[in-house]
Design a protein around this motif. Sequence first.
Motif, PDB file in Angstrom:
ATOM      1  N   GLY A  79       1.142  -1.422  -0.173  1.00  0.00           N
ATOM      2  CA  GLY A  79      -0.039   0.154   0.043  1.00  0.00           C
ATOM      3  C   GLY A  79       0.671   1.271  -0.006  1.00  0.00           C
ATOM      4  O   GLY A  79       0.762   1.778  -0.662  1.00  0.00           O
ATOM      5  N   SER A  82       2.579   1.615  -3.326  1.00  0.00           N
ATOM      6  CA  SER A  82       1.841   2.031  -4.192  1.00  0.00           C
ATOM      7  C   SER A  82       1.267   3.475  -4.387  1.00  0.00           C
ATOM      8  O   SER A  82       1.208   3.984  -5.490  1.00  0.00           O
ATOM      9  CB  SER A  82      -0.007   1.161  -4.607  1.00  0.00           C
ATOM     10  N   ASP A  83       1.390   3.537  -3.344  1.00  0.00           N
ATOM     11  CA  ASP A  83       0.827   5.379  -3.073  1.00  0.00           C
ATOM     12  C   ASP A  83       2.242   6.015  -3.540  1.00  0.00           C
ATOM     13  O   ASP A  83       2.171   6.941  -4.573  1.00  0.00           O
ATOM     14  CB  ASP A  83       1.001   5.667  -1.331  1.00  0.00           C
ATOM     15  N   LEU A  88      -0.952   1.652  -8.149  1.00  0.00           N
ATOM     16  CA  LEU A  88      -2.062   0.825  -7.482  1.00  0.00           C
ATOM     17  C   LEU A  88      -2.516  -0.288  -8.664  1.00  0.00           C
ATOM     18  O   LEU A  88      -3.238  -1.084  -8.141  1.00  0.00           O
ATOM     19  CB  LEU A  88      -3.120   1.429  -6.498  1.00  0.00           C
ATOM     20  N   LYS A  89      -2.868   0.498 -10.190  1.00  0.00           N
ATOM     21  CA  LYS A  89      -3.259  -0.447 -10.877  1.00  0.00           C
ATOM     22  C   LYS A  89      -2.912  -1.696 -11.504  1.00  0.00           C
ATOM     23  O   LYS A  89      -3.204  -3.176 -11.302  1.00  0.00           O
ATOM     24  CB  LYS A  89      -3.657   0.027 -12.090  1.00  0.00           C
ATOM     25  N   PHE A 134      -6.323  -2.886  -3.156  1.00  0.00           N
ATOM     26  CA  PHE A 134      -6.158  -1.695  -4.142  1.00  0.00           C
ATOM     27  C   PHE A 134      -7.316  -1.241  -4.523  1.00  0.00           C
ATOM     28  O   PHE A 134      -7.452  -0.629  -5.108  1.00  0.00           O
ATOM     29  CB  PHE A 134      -5.108  -2.653  -5.028  1.00  0.00           C
ATOM     30  N   THR A 137      -9.279   0.824  -2.349  1.00  0.00           N
ATOM     31  CA  THR A 137      -8.426   2.618  -2.141  1.00  0.00           C
ATOM     32  C   THR A 137      -9.308   3.130  -3.488  1.00  0.00           C
ATOM     33  O   THR A 137      -9.653   4.445  -2.954  1.00  0.00           O
ATOM     34  CB  THR A 137      -7.244   1.981  -2.242  1.00  0.00           C
ATOM     35  N   LEU A 138      -9.086   2.577  -4.338  1.00  0.00           N
ATOM     36  CA  LEU A 138      -9.608   3.311  -5.860  1.00  0.00           C
ATOM     37  C   LEU A 138     -10.814   3.900  -5.450  1.00  0.00           C
ATOM     38  O   LEU A 138     -11.636   4.795  -6.027  1.00  0.00           O
ATOM     39  CB  LEU A 138      -9.918   2.384  -6.617  1.00  0.00           C
ATOM     40  N   GLU A 213      -4.635   5.643 -13.575  1.00  0.00           N
ATOM     41  CA  GLU A 213      -3.824   5.438 -11.490  1.00  0.00           C
ATOM     42  C   GLU A 213      -3.944   6.674 -11.745  1.00  0.00           C
ATOM     43  O   GLU A 213      -3.772   7.881 -12.013  1.00  0.00           O
ATOM     44  CB  GLU A 213      -2.559   5.086 -12.403  1.00  0.00           C
ATOM     45  N   THR A 369      -4.558   5.031   0.706  1.00  0.00           N
ATOM     46  CA  THR A 369      -3.930   3.764   0.142  1.00  0.00           C
ATOM     47  C   THR A 369      -3.102   2.568   1.097  1.00  0.00           C
ATOM     48  O   THR A 369      -3.294   1.021   1.921  1.00  0.00           O
ATOM     49  CB  THR A 369      -2.802   3.504  -0.749  1.00  0.00           C
TER      50      THR A 369
END
Length: 441
Positions: A79, A82-83, A88-89, A134, A137-138, A213, A369
């Motif tokens: 997490g 990805s930030d 993330l995707k 993820f 989070t989106l 994204e 995220t």
Amino acid sequence: MSAARVWSRLGLPRPELRAWALYDWADSAYVTTIISVLFPIYFGRVAAEGLSPEVATARFALGSSVALGVVAVLSPVLGALSDRAGILKKLLGFFLGLGVVSSAALALVGHGQWVLGLVLFGVGNVGMAGSLVFYDTLLRHIARDDELDRASTAGYALGYLGGGLLLSVHLLWVAKPGWFGLPSTDAAFRLAFVSVALWWLGFSLPLFRRIPEPRPSALTGVPPVVSFRAALAQLRETFGELRKYRQALLLILAYLLYSDGIGTIIRMSTLYATGMGMGPGALVAAILFSQAVGVPATLLFGKVATRVGPKRALMVTLGVYACVSFLAYFMRTAAHFFVLATVVGLVQGGSQALSRSLFTRLVPRHKATQFFGFFSVFEKFSALFGPVVVAAMVGLTGSSRAAILSMLFFFVAGAAVLSRVDVEAGIRAARDAEARAAAHS
């Protein structure tokens, strides 16, 4: 009525919201067919051939715990990464691929191959649970505050509908394999596992096409860095910050408790009923009806939450779950299971969707995220405890009934902690943090 008006009434007025919700339709096939219904039956009949029902249940429970533990360890680090890196995707796609491949590979599991079955089942669980970190989070990146409850519950409702539709096809395959040119019931099970993989992959594509994204570290002013070391450093910082958001932390603790009970009931109920002598047809029919009931019930909870607030609506679902875990102790017949499965269908989607949307309200958007990574950690570690309790209670008492009754504790304790969450205070804290971050960016 036009399609646009229908989508709007469901709480999904924009294309990106619809693409996001469709992932629930996609991955729910794995939950219904593989986690909840057909694979537990296949495991008991085929993969665990030669094992007693009690031993099969215990091994299935422990295998689930190991898989969820892997996701619990990985979620917060991924997490944070990805930030910072804006992937993330990509991470969602990686875990999606893991789940899809392992789902299809379940078709290779033969008689007595319970180790292979549990390994593939575990990998698939890692894929599904990892992708949901993820995916959840989106929602924070594409939905406004006033859209959260409706969009979240609409996603779960679509999940019920999609998972139920595919499961109904699987029911026909298993009940009448000859109608479809299948040589045996076992072949029908294997074809079902492959079809889940194709369904999951196919209906996930709109999310990757429609949703951009999210920008990395959009409000923090921290440059994107693709580094696990940097992600771990940010993870330590996030853990320290999470303690400042008291209401979000209280919700996490409450969720740790009650989601344990929910997850355990979902995962173990089919094996529990099978051990009582219920046939596959009765089990699948009950789950199908539960799915059908869940579609309107989940949408209704979205509307109720907009009127009374997500916390109050969530408390109602926990009260119902507590009653179910108590009454399940006395379950004796297929009719009993059918009634209880229907009651669970009334509240399952609402409880999960409102937990997601409520937590989303209580955390800053630029930390969503990372905080959902921690949310996932607590969720997955909590999910470790339930199956372990089931295995322990079966070992101590020799019966699955006491294990099901023990789930009552998780719902009562979770509701007690949830009652202490001050939603308005939590929202103010999150929005103040967003304002401070924007001012310094």
